[in-house]
Design a protein around this motif. Structure first.
Motif, mmCIF file in Angstrom:
data_model
loop_
_atom_site.group_PDB
_atom_site.id
_atom_site.type_symbol
_atom_site.label_atom_id
_atom_site.label_comp_id
_atom_site.label_asym_id
_atom_site.label_seq_id
_atom_site.Cartn_x
_atom_site.Cartn_y
_atom_site.Cartn_z
ATOM 1 N N LYS A 1 5.210 89.922 2.076
ATOM 2 C CA LYS A 1 5.802 89.621 3.374
ATOM 3 C C LYS A 1 7.115 88.861 3.217
ATOM 4 C CE LYS A 1 3.117 88.685 6.827
ATOM 5 N NZ LYS A 1 2.199 88.008 7.773
ATOM 6 N N GLU A 2 7.236 88.085 2.147
ATOM 7 C CA GLU A 2 8.481 87.337 1.932
ATOM 8 C C GLU A 2 9.674 88.282 1.804
ATOM 9 O OE1 GLU A 2 5.621 86.659 0.612
ATOM 10 O OE2 GLU A 2 5.296 84.681 1.522
ATOM 11 N N TRP A 3 9.427 89.459 1.244
ATOM 12 C CA TRP A 3 10.514 90.440 1.126
ATOM 13 C C TRP A 3 10.972 90.879 2.514
ATOM 14 C CZ3 TRP A 3 11.740 95.330 2.683
ATOM 15 C CH2 TRP A 3 12.786 95.952 2.022
ATOM 16 N N LEU A 4 9.996 91.071 3.423
ATOM 17 C CA LEU A 4 10.349 91.453 4.785
ATOM 18 C C LEU A 4 11.107 90.340 5.493
ATOM 19 C CD1 LEU A 4 7.199 93.376 6.067
ATOM 20 C CD2 LEU A 4 9.531 94.239 6.044
ATOM 21 N N TYR A 5 10.699 89.087 5.276
ATOM 22 C CA TYR A 5 11.437 87.979 5.871
ATOM 23 C C TYR A 5 12.913 88.046 5.457
ATOM 24 C CZ TYR A 5 6.938 85.709 6.947
ATOM 25 O OH TYR A 5 5.697 85.416 7.449
ATOM 26 N N ALA A 6 13.137 88.193 4.130
ATOM 27 C CA ALA A 6 14.509 88.221 3.623
ATOM 28 C C ALA A 6 15.271 89.433 4.131
ATOM 29 C CB ALA A 6 14.484 88.203 2.094
ATOM 30 N N TRP A 7 14.609 90.592 4.185
ATOM 31 C CA TRP A 7 15.260 91.837 4.614
ATOM 32 C C TRP A 7 15.680 91.760 6.081
ATOM 33 C CZ3 TRP A 7 17.392 96.202 2.927
ATOM 34 C CH2 TRP A 7 17.522 97.276 3.810
ATOM 35 N N ILE A 8 14.795 91.271 6.948
ATOM 36 C CA ILE A 8 15.100 91.224 8.378
ATOM 37 C C ILE A 8 16.188 90.194 8.665
ATOM 38 C CG2 ILE A 8 14.120 90.650 10.643
ATOM 39 C CD1 ILE A 8 11.474 91.828 9.652
ATOM 40 N N LYS A 9 16.177 89.083 7.981
ATOM 41 C CA LYS A 9 17.155 88.032 8.241
ATOM 42 C C LYS A 9 18.519 88.345 7.644
ATOM 43 C CE LYS A 9 13.721 84.335 8.596
ATOM 44 N NZ LYS A 9 13.244 83.045 8.062
ATOM 45 N N ASN A 10 18.559 89.065 6.497
ATOM 46 C CA ASN A 10 19.848 89.368 5.869
ATOM 47 C C ASN A 10 19.675 90.575 4.946
ATOM 48 O OD1 ASN A 10 22.434 89.368 4.878
ATOM 49 N ND2 ASN A 10 22.189 87.543 3.614
ATOM 50 N N SER A 11 19.678 91.782 5.517
ATOM 51 C CA SER A 11 19.452 92.989 4.724
ATOM 52 C C SER A 11 20.587 93.225 3.733
ATOM 53 C CB SER A 11 19.299 94.200 5.651
ATOM 54 O OG SER A 11 20.482 94.414 6.407
ATOM 55 N N ALA A 12 21.825 92.896 4.129
ATOM 56 C CA ALA A 12 22.965 93.116 3.232
ATOM 57 C C ALA A 12 22.822 92.278 1.967
ATOM 58 C CB ALA A 12 24.270 92.777 3.952
ATOM 59 N N GLY A 13 22.296 91.063 2.111
ATOM 60 C CA GLY A 13 22.106 90.211 0.943
ATOM 61 C C GLY A 13 21.063 90.771 0.002
ATOM 62 N N VAL A 14 19.979 91.354 0.545
ATOM 63 C CA VAL A 14 18.930 91.946 -0.302
ATOM 64 C C VAL A 14 19.485 93.160 -1.034
ATOM 65 C CG1 VAL A 14 16.619 92.943 -0.331
ATOM 66 C CG2 VAL A 14 17.156 91.093 1.269
ATOM 67 N N ILE A 15 20.316 93.954 -0.337
ATOM 68 C CA ILE A 15 20.923 95.129 -0.981
ATOM 69 C C ILE A 15 21.859 94.682 -2.105
ATOM 70 C CG2 ILE A 15 22.482 97.080 -0.601
ATOM 71 C CD1 ILE A 15 21.358 97.221 2.264
ATOM 72 N N GLU B 1 19.056 106.241 1.775
ATOM 73 C CA GLU B 1 18.329 107.261 2.534
ATOM 74 C C GLU B 1 18.846 107.349 3.964
ATOM 75 O OE1 GLU B 1 13.760 108.243 4.038
ATOM 76 O OE2 GLU B 1 14.121 106.722 2.494
ATOM 77 N N TYR B 2 19.229 106.233 4.552
ATOM 78 C CA TYR B 2 19.697 106.206 5.930
ATOM 79 C C TYR B 2 21.216 106.062 5.997
ATOM 80 C CZ TYR B 2 14.903 106.142 7.487
ATOM 81 O OH TYR B 2 13.598 106.497 7.742
ATOM 82 N N ASN B 3 21.878 106.913 5.223
ATOM 83 C CA ASN B 3 23.337 107.098 5.304
ATOM 84 C C ASN B 3 24.120 105.822 5.051
ATOM 85 O OD1 ASN B 3 22.941 109.836 6.030
ATOM 86 N ND2 ASN B 3 22.547 109.185 8.136
ATOM 87 N N GLN B 4 23.590 104.961 4.208
ATOM 88 C CA GLN B 4 24.263 103.722 3.821
ATOM 89 C C GLN B 4 24.695 102.898 5.048
ATOM 90 O OE1 GLN B 4 27.414 104.733 1.066
ATOM 91 N NE2 GLN B 4 25.962 105.089 -0.609
ATOM 92 N N ALA B 5 23.795 102.856 6.032
ATOM 93 C CA ALA B 5 24.021 102.034 7.223
ATOM 94 C C ALA B 5 23.117 100.815 7.122
ATOM 95 C CB ALA B 5 23.719 102.818 8.493
ATOM 96 N N ALA B 6 23.725 99.676 6.827
ATOM 97 C CA ALA B 6 22.940 98.455 6.658
ATOM 98 C C ALA B 6 22.348 98.003 7.985
ATOM 99 C CB ALA B 6 23.816 97.354 6.071
ATOM 100 N N MET B 7 21.123 97.503 7.936
ATOM 101 C CA MET B 7 20.460 97.029 9.134
ATOM 102 C C MET B 7 21.123 95.743 9.630
ATOM 103 S SD MET B 7 16.427 96.145 9.703
ATOM 104 C CE MET B 7 16.529 94.435 9.204
ATOM 105 N N THR B 8 21.176 95.588 10.939
ATOM 106 C CA THR B 8 21.734 94.366 11.522
ATOM 107 C C THR B 8 20.924 93.163 11.066
ATOM 108 O OG1 THR B 8 22.416 95.635 13.460
ATOM 109 C CG2 THR B 8 22.345 93.239 13.690
ATOM 110 N N ALA B 9 21.604 92.099 10.714
ATOM 111 C CA ALA B 9 20.923 90.881 10.280
ATOM 112 C C ALA B 9 20.427 90.099 11.496
ATOM 113 C CB ALA B 9 21.861 90.011 9.445
ATOM 114 N N PHE B 10 19.241 89.492 11.351
ATOM 115 C CA PHE B 10 18.656 88.680 12.410
ATOM 116 C C PHE B 10 18.309 87.300 11.853
ATOM 117 C CE2 PHE B 10 17.770 93.078 13.555
ATOM 118 C CZ PHE B 10 18.187 93.113 14.889
ATOM 119 N N PRO B 11 19.321 86.491 11.543
ATOM 120 C CA PRO B 11 19.047 85.176 10.955
ATOM 121 C C PRO B 11 18.376 84.218 11.920
ATOM 122 C CG PRO B 11 21.377 85.401 11.453
ATOM 123 C CD PRO B 11 20.770 86.734 11.688
#
Length: 457
Positions: A93-107, A120-130
């Motif tokens: 779940k910690e991975w999901l926390y990091a991904w949702i709050k800052n997906s660009a940082g995880v990438i 897979e999704y056309n290199q469109a980074a998910m919006t960050a929700f800090p």
């Protein structure tokens, strides 16, 4: 002197028996149902580590623009996302926390799964929700995990979680059946009690008081001798017959619900509903002509040169579609009929010139003495197609939704306010009529929509 069994006492005894039997048979059913309902009310809302109601609200506010629960959109489907990531990818779940709050940082960190999703999704980074806390994310995950799996073969997706847990008490059918059985037994028991009491009374020499038997006339004879009743009955049947004849004649020429079988099955549900094709793309003449027109097959080929089979947008057919035979293979077969009609060589991607006419069956018909102009309503009046034709985006088979009667049109003219805003056609006439009627908004009726010559010429 003989004892007389009072009739009041006799019925009091029967009423007491009825009450006792009702309590014996019916009370346990409602007691059990009430107990289960109480247990359901006291049950906790969720055991998933989060509040599903808050999660639903957060999901709709932050996630619904790009994600659905049961199908891919801009991003992947999120039903049971935590379980899938844990079981399939070994992520916590910690991975999901990091991904949702800052997906660009995880990438950027080089995470393998994050980069896989990114590509897979056309290199469109998910919006960050800090601003989302871990508790907020837990609530969202609880909402997505609470959704039950889709029914096999249903293809209709996943049902959102209920806001309250549903009780599994006794169904209404079982209760009604039990009540019917109880009352049937009551009737039988009352008959037996009545018979037994009379037998006991006769055995003990007790006289049972009965109502004086009167010789009555047959009901038909009493009716025939009552002239006033006969007169009222005759008048009633004459009025009923007249109303029935009027109702039957009023339906002559009214084809509401008419849904003929077409030579090529065309699904408005798929084209206008699922794929959001605007009505006036196919029925383009509705903007400028009296008639909306039947689209030429060349309009169909604008898309179907490339769309040569139906895949259902990656979803399995629903149970209802399967029951009606609307499978992916069925729709693909209808596309082949289109190719045959226009003379399209699918293999060589060219027209052969061997076309065949398609005998479409007209659905909406007006009498020759009635005038209706589509452009006047669609372009000038800004009336939506669904106002007259109903929810065509939900119709698998097109049918006549409205009655198209004179009364139906007149009511629409009386109730519909003319759209004056940003409609230059009405600038001058609006100024004149608003002064005449002393109102800011005008209906079609106030602009002459009830004049006979408008529709009959």
């Amino acid at each position: 002197m003989k004892k007389v069994l009072n009739r009041t006492q006799f019925y009091q005894f029967l009423g007491l028996s009825l009450f006792l039997i009702t309590q014996l048979f019916v009370s346990p059913l409602f007691a059990q149902d009430g107990a289960e309902a109480t247990m359901a009310e006291e049950a906790p809302a969720s055991d998933l580590g989060g509040d599903t109601d808050k999660g639903k609200q957060l999901f709709n506010q932050n996630c619904a623009a790009c994600h659905a629960l049961n199908r891919k959109m801009t991003g992947p489907a999120l039903a049971n996302v935590e379980t899938r990531l844990y079981e399939d990818e070994g992520l916590e779940k910690e991975w999901l926390y990091a991904w949702i709050k800052n997906s660009a940082g995880v990438i950027a960190s080089g995470d393998a799964y994050a980069n896989k999703i990114y590509n897979e999704y056309n290199q469109a980074a998910m919006t960050a929700f800090p601003t989302l806390s871990n508790e907020d994310i837990d609530n969202i995950l609880a909402y997505t995990a609470y959704v039950p799996p889709a029914v096999a073969g249903g293809g209709g997706g996943v049902t959102p979680p209920p806001t309250e847990p549903q009780s599994s008490g006794i169904s209404n059918e079982i209760i009604l059946g039990a009540l019917a059985l109880v009352f049937g037994l009551l009737v039988l028991m009352l008959f037996l009690v009545n018979k037994t009491l009379r037998r006991i009374a006769e055995a003990n020499g007790v006289e049972v008081v009965r109502a004086n038997a009167e010789v009555r006339k047959p009901i038909w004879k009493a009716f025939a001798e009552n002239q006033f009743l006969v007169l009222c009955t005759v008048i009633f049947f004459l009025l009923a017959a007249g109303y029935g004849a009027y109702a039957w004649m009023s339906q002559v020429g009214v084809d509401q619900g008419y849904a003929p079988v077409q030579p090529i099955h065309y699904s408005h549900r798929i084209h206008a509903g699922v794929n959001k094709i605007e009505c006036k793309y196919c029925h383009s003449s509705a903007r400028v002509s009296k008639h909306s027109g039947i689209p030429s097959l060349n309009v169909c080929m604008n898309c179907h040169k490339s769309i040569y089979e139906y895949s259902g947008n990656g979803e399995a057919p629903s149970a209802e579609d399967l029951a009606n035979g609307y499978t992916n293979e069925f729709y693909t077969g209808e596309i082949k009929k289109l190719y045959k009609a226009v003379g399209w060589d699918e293999e060589n991607q060219r027209y052969t010139g061997e076309s065949q006419p398609v005998e479409w069956v007209r659905i909406h018909n007006l009498p020759d003495f009635a005038y209706f102009n589509h452009s006047q309503h669609v372009e000038v009046g800004k009336i939506e197609c669904q106002t007259c034709h109903g929810p065509v985006e939900e119709m698998e088979i097109m049918y006549q939704y409205s009655p198209l009667t004179m009364g139906w049109c007149i009511n629409c003219h009386r109730e519909t306010e003319v759209q004056m805003a940003d409609n230059a056609y009405y600038d001058k006439i609006h100024d004149e009529l608003s002064k005449k009627y002393g109102v800011e908004k005008l209906t079609a009726a106030q602009m002459g929509g009830l004049e006979c010559g408008k529709c009959h010429y």
